[in-house]
Design a protein around this motif. Structure first.
Motif, PDB file in Angstrom:
ATOM      1  N   SER A 164       0.839  -1.197   0.000  1.00  0.00           N
ATOM      2  CA  SER A 164       0.000   0.000   0.000  1.00  0.00           C
ATOM      3  C   SER A 164       0.875   1.247   0.000  1.00  0.00           C
ATOM      4  N   VAL A 165       0.216   2.372  -0.261  1.00  0.00           N
ATOM      5  CA  VAL A 165       0.935   3.638  -0.399  1.00  0.00           C
ATOM      6  C   VAL A 165       0.434   4.634   0.641  1.00  0.00           C
ATOM      7  N   LEU A 166       1.380   5.246   1.345  1.00  0.00           N
ATOM      8  CA  LEU A 166       1.047   6.379   2.207  1.00  0.00           C
ATOM      9  C   LEU A 166       1.489   7.608   1.426  1.00  0.00           C
ATOM     10  N   SER A 167       0.538   8.291   0.821  1.00  0.00           N
ATOM     11  CA  SER A 167       0.916   9.364  -0.108  1.00  0.00           C
ATOM     12  C   SER A 167       1.198  10.677   0.601  1.00  0.00           C
ATOM     13  N   ALA A 168       2.401  11.184   0.355  1.00  0.00           N
ATOM     14  CA  ALA A 168       2.717  12.565   0.733  1.00  0.00           C
ATOM     15  C   ALA A 168       3.130  13.302  -0.534  1.00  0.00           C
ATOM     16  N   HIS A 169       2.638  12.833  -1.674  1.00  0.00           N
ATOM     17  CA  HIS A 169       2.967  13.477  -2.954  1.00  0.00           C
ATOM     18  C   HIS A 169       2.383  14.892  -3.007  1.00  0.00           C
ATOM     19  N   LYS A 170       3.117  15.762  -3.664  1.00  0.00           N
ATOM     20  CA  LYS A 170       2.700  17.170  -3.764  1.00  0.00           C
ATOM     21  C   LYS A 170       2.631  17.588  -5.227  1.00  0.00           C
ATOM     22  N   TYR A 171       1.853  18.625  -5.448  1.00  0.00           N
ATOM     23  CA  TYR A 171       1.623  19.124  -6.804  1.00  0.00           C
ATOM     24  C   TYR A 171       2.082  20.581  -6.837  1.00  0.00           C
ATOM     25  N   GLU A 269      -5.958  12.306  -6.771  1.00  0.00           N
ATOM     26  CA  GLU A 269      -6.730  13.536  -6.919  1.00  0.00           C
ATOM     27  C   GLU A 269      -6.111  14.571  -5.982  1.00  0.00           C
ATOM     28  N   THR A 270      -6.313  15.832  -6.322  1.00  0.00           N
ATOM     29  CA  THR A 270      -5.711  16.850  -5.466  1.00  0.00           C
ATOM     30  C   THR A 270      -6.596  17.074  -4.249  1.00  0.00           C
ATOM     31  N   THR A 271      -5.931  17.430  -3.176  1.00  0.00           N
ATOM     32  CA  THR A 271      -6.651  17.729  -1.944  1.00  0.00           C
ATOM     33  C   THR A 271      -5.880  18.831  -1.230  1.00  0.00           C
ATOM     34  N   SER A 272      -6.553  19.511  -0.352  1.00  0.00           N
ATOM     35  CA  SER A 272      -5.868  20.585   0.375  1.00  0.00           C
ATOM     36  C   SER A 272      -5.015  19.996   1.474  1.00  0.00           C
ATOM     37  N   GLY A 273      -3.973  20.693   1.826  1.00  0.00           N
ATOM     38  CA  GLY A 273      -3.158  20.199   2.924  1.00  0.00           C
ATOM     39  C   GLY A 273      -2.092  21.199   3.298  1.00  0.00           C
ATOM     40  N   GLU A 274      -1.551  20.960   4.479  1.00  0.00           N
ATOM     41  CA  GLU A 274      -0.535  21.850   5.009  1.00  0.00           C
ATOM     42  C   GLU A 274       0.804  21.524   4.348  1.00  0.00           C
ATOM     43  N   TRP A 275       1.446  22.519   3.766  1.00  0.00           N
ATOM     44  CA  TRP A 275       2.841  22.370   3.349  1.00  0.00           C
ATOM     45  C   TRP A 275       3.687  22.911   4.489  1.00  0.00           C
ATOM     46  N   ARG A 276       4.502  22.034   5.017  1.00  0.00           N
ATOM     47  CA  ARG A 276       5.265  22.380   6.216  1.00  0.00           C
ATOM     48  C   ARG A 276       5.965  23.728   6.064  1.00  0.00           C
ATOM     49  N   ALA A 284      -2.982  21.086  -3.492  1.00  0.00           N
ATOM     50  CA  ALA A 284      -1.558  20.879  -3.770  1.00  0.00           C
ATOM     51  C   ALA A 284      -1.027  19.571  -3.187  1.00  0.00           C
ATOM     52  N   ASN A 285      -1.892  18.801  -2.530  1.00  0.00           N
ATOM     53  CA  ASN A 285      -1.486  17.456  -2.091  1.00  0.00           C
ATOM     54  C   ASN A 285      -2.159  16.429  -2.994  1.00  0.00           C
TER      55      ASN A 285
END
Lengths: 368, 381
Positions: A164-171, A269-276, A284-285
């Motif tokens: 499985s994948v734990l995605s922390a991919h960013k756009y 799909e893109t989703t909102s998220g905190e960029w450290r 952008a996530n």
């Protein structure tokens, strides 16, 4: 010393010719210019070859939010650590290994006995799953489009059931918009990352250029590529144009790698998220779509991360300002003192793509 | 596919092993204080140095180096952290030079060599880097795991014999231990070397003066990049081989040809770490022309692929020399005439400016060359 291809783009005499043209353009512009690039590999090339020492005074080239590992949020690291501590084999890229979450890093988990494996590619993580059929293998997937597309391809191809994948991919594109809108950031032009653009195509930036009226040039990573990208941006600025240009045509096309893009958007799909350190950025996530929920570690496991009190030094860390392009690493009081690659406080010091680590690696302030 | 990397095999006192002994000898161990040894501590560079300082130098530095002893001609003590220590005897006419290395390397047999050759060359080269090119003897301590094929050990020991012959030295005493299955991950070989030298001929890390030429005896980065490529399973069409070899013959040719002021073998942490140590210990600057540093084409390409700088990884058959500028060409010629030295080059010079630091002229601009901060990890893109 190296292959003909690399030598061709590492010719110091040709570099000096471009640097002379950059000098002339800057004289013509007649005022300070701030350029931003958004890729750790650009910063690597600039620092490694000492390119800043070739640029005239008044021309600043700073790195923005171009390090996917750096902008990975601490709770995302906590999730990976929790999965490793719960007995999964967690596979990840080397850069991610020492990134501190709130309660420690994967390196800490590994030192305490958890199974953490460094891989070079998503497919290598799948091989791990095949080799360990009795174990859950979670690929802690980080990176921009360049690594998101291969992760997507792996999921689309139907990996083993224990993977499985734990995605922390960013756009990247939404992050450029956020930086362009930051009140303290004053960017006259963006040098966009050639790697990501091989996937997305440079046409992707058209909307950005139109909306923000800031020139964007897609650049490659050899020293001559970087200098050429800078020259092209200055031409636009000198002409008062906000245009889009591809200075890396040997790798980047207008439409990009359409097959890779198709797969990427099929899986993510893109989703909102905190960029450290930067902001909560809309869209952008990259999250795994519901159709692939069976391979989504967040759906598959009840992840219950330990949330620690992050290192109190993080309050003095200026990583966010550095990634926003409003400060240089050596303006941080922790830089090279309390914060080193061995004991990183902020993420910019952890990854080889991070500005602080690159600066320290190349001597502290890489323009002698 | 491993957290190990080419810079973790030891060719200097092994920090991790040392740590274990100290901890076991201490009756008030607080194992829960949170600090543990990491791979970075074994990678050479600053992390290793701080661990060695904390654990070893703090305890033995004074005893090994009583007040005034360091200034004694022909003496090199623990706090100098040189390639070995030197002890004047017979009223100072001769110094005994001593060095020890523990070797663990994955895989134990690698392109261009094996742990046996490495364990002899590592110790011979540490002695050579202090000027001792005709060692008296080596010891060999072997720790192996139950279940290790005898044929593997035969091959390793045969390689040690051949390398000893090449270096003109014999193994005269040793020890063998067998650990239970699963208690050890591959063979561990410790070798100790002893030699004698006239105090005036001792060469330390710290001898650079401004103006001295900096020479390297051949291509840089071969061992580290070859092993990393092998471990990562990169098939780069062959041709990537470790440079592991005893360099005492080459060093003898160099020291006979001119005034060698400082010398070090650039093992863990590579040329970058070695030059920084030489600059730091002598409080001089070092300027290097990057384009003069000989790097094999295939090694350079593999380094690019791996995202790892050949200047920052181990060499096992090279030496870095500071040479009086008047003798630089003669020493270079002498090294090039040696079979291991055909790619030798003058790569820079010591300076008064930038004391303690290494400046790299890339051909584009100039920057500092820092030592790697920890273990080399593959980059993401």
């Amino acid at each position: 010393m190296a292959t003909d291809a690399t030598l061709q783009f590492r010719d110091p005499d040709a570099a000096r010719e471009i640097a002379d043209r950059i000098d002339a353009l800057m004289a013509d512009v007649g005022e300070p210019v701030n350029l931003m690039h958004v890729c750790g590999s650009h910063e690597q090339a600039i620092a490694k070859f000492g390119l800043r020492s070739m640029l005239p005074e008044g021309l600043a080239v700073r790195m923005g939010p171009g390090c996917p590992v750096c902008v990975t949020n601490m709770p995302e690291v906590d999730e990976a650590v929790a999965l490793a501590e719960d007995g999964a084999i967690v596979a990840t890229y080397g850069d991610m290994y020492r990134v501190p979450g709130t309660a420690g890093s994967l390196a800490d988990a590994s030192a305490a006995g958890a199974d953490v494996e460094i891989v070079y590619s998503a497919s290598e993580a799948v091989e791990l799953a095949e080799e360990n059929p009795g174990r859950e293998v979670v690929f802690f997937a980080t990176g921009f489009e360049t690594t998101a597309a291969p992760t997507a391809a792996i999921l689309a191809a139907g990996p083993p059931g224990n993977f499985s994948v734990l995605s922390a991919h960013k756009y990247v594109p939404p992050a450029m918009e956020v930086v362009a809108e930051l009140p303290d950031t004053d960017v006259d032009g963006f040098l966009a990352a050639g790697h990501a653009a091989t996937i997305t195509g440079y046409g992707l930036f058209e909307a950005f250029v139109e909306e923000y009226e800031i020139p964007v040039v897609v650049g490659g990573f050899e020293p001559l590529d970087v200098l050429l990208g800078i020259e092209r941006l200055l031409e636009h600025i000198d002409d008062g144009r906000a245009g889009l240009e591809n200075a890396y045509p040997r790798c980047v096309s207008e439409e990009g790698n359409t097959a890779a893009l198709e797969t990427m958007w099929e899986v993510f799909e893109t989703t909102s998220g905190e960029w450290r350190g930067i902001a909560n950025i809309p869209d952008a996530n990259l999250a795994v779509r519901e159709e692939y929920a069976a391979y989504d570690a967040r759906e598959r496991f009840e992840i219950d991360p330990d949330v620690g009190a992050a290192d109190p030094l993080t309050e003095r860390c200026i990583c966010g300002d550095i990634m926003a392009g409003t400060a240089d690493p050596d303006e941080c009081e922790l830089f090279g003192e309390e914060c080193t690659p061995r004991n990183p406080v902020g993420a910019c010091m952890v990854s080889s793509e991070g500005t602080c680590k690159i600066w320290l690696e190349y001597g502290g302030r890489p323009d002698l | 596919m491993t957290r190990n990397d080419a810079t973790t095999e030891g060719t200097e006192p092994d920090a991790v092993e040392t740590e274990r002994e100290v901890v076991e000898g201490d009756s008030e161990v607080d194992e829960d204080d949170g600090e543990v040894v990491t791979l970075a501590h074994g990678a050479g560079g600053e992390a290793t140095r701080s661990l060695v300082d904390q654990l070893v130098v703090s305890r033995f530095g004074d005893a090994a180096n009583p007040a005034g002893r360091a200034a004694e001609p022909g003496a090199v003590g623990l706090p100098e952290l040189d390639d070995g220590s030197a002890h004047p005897i017979s009223g100072g006419e001769t110094s005994i030079v001593l060095t020890t290395d523990s070797h663990v390397v994955s895989p134990p047999i690698f392109p261009g060599g094996d742990i046996g050759r490495l364990s002899v060359a590592g110790t011979v080269n540490d002695l050579a880097a202090m000027g001792v090119t005709d060692p008296i003897a080596l010891t060999c301590s072997l720790v192996v795991e139950e279940g290790t094929p005898t044929a593997t050990l035969e091959a390793i020991m045969e390689s040690m014999r051949a390398t000893c012959e090449e270096a003109g030295v014999a193994i005269t005493t040793g020890d063998t231990k067998v650990m239970g299955s699963g208690e050890l991950d591959g063979p561990v070989i410790n070798t100790t070397g002893i030699g004698a030298i006239e105090p005036g001929a001792l060469v330390t890390d710290a001898g650079l003066s401004p103006g001295d030429a900096i020479l390297v005896s051949g291509t840089i980065g071969d061992h580290g990049i070859a092993l990393l490529s092998e471990r990562e399973g990169f098939d780069l069409g062959g041709g990537l081989e470790s440079d592991v070899a005893p360099v005492n013959g080459l060093v003898a040719a160099a020291t006979d040809a001119g005034e060698v002021t400082a010398m070090k073998d650039p093992t863990r942490g590579g040329l970058a770490t070695t030059l920084n140590e030489m600059a730091g210990k002598a409080a001089v600057g070092v300027e290097i022309e990057e384009r003069s540093v000989p790097i094999d084409d295939a090694i350079a390409s593999a380094g690019e692929l791996l995202g790892i700088d050949p200047l920052s990884v181990a060499n096992e058959g090279k030496v870095v020399l500071g040479v009086d500028p008047d003798d630089a060409e003669a020493v270079l010629e002498a090294i090039r005439d040696h079979p291991l030295g055909e790619n030798a080059a003058i790569v820079g010079r010591a300076t008064e400016d930038h004391a303690g630091r290494v400046v790299l002229d890339t051909g584009f601009g100039r920057r500092y060359l820092s030592e790697p901060a920890g273990e080399a990890l593959p980059r993401i893109c």
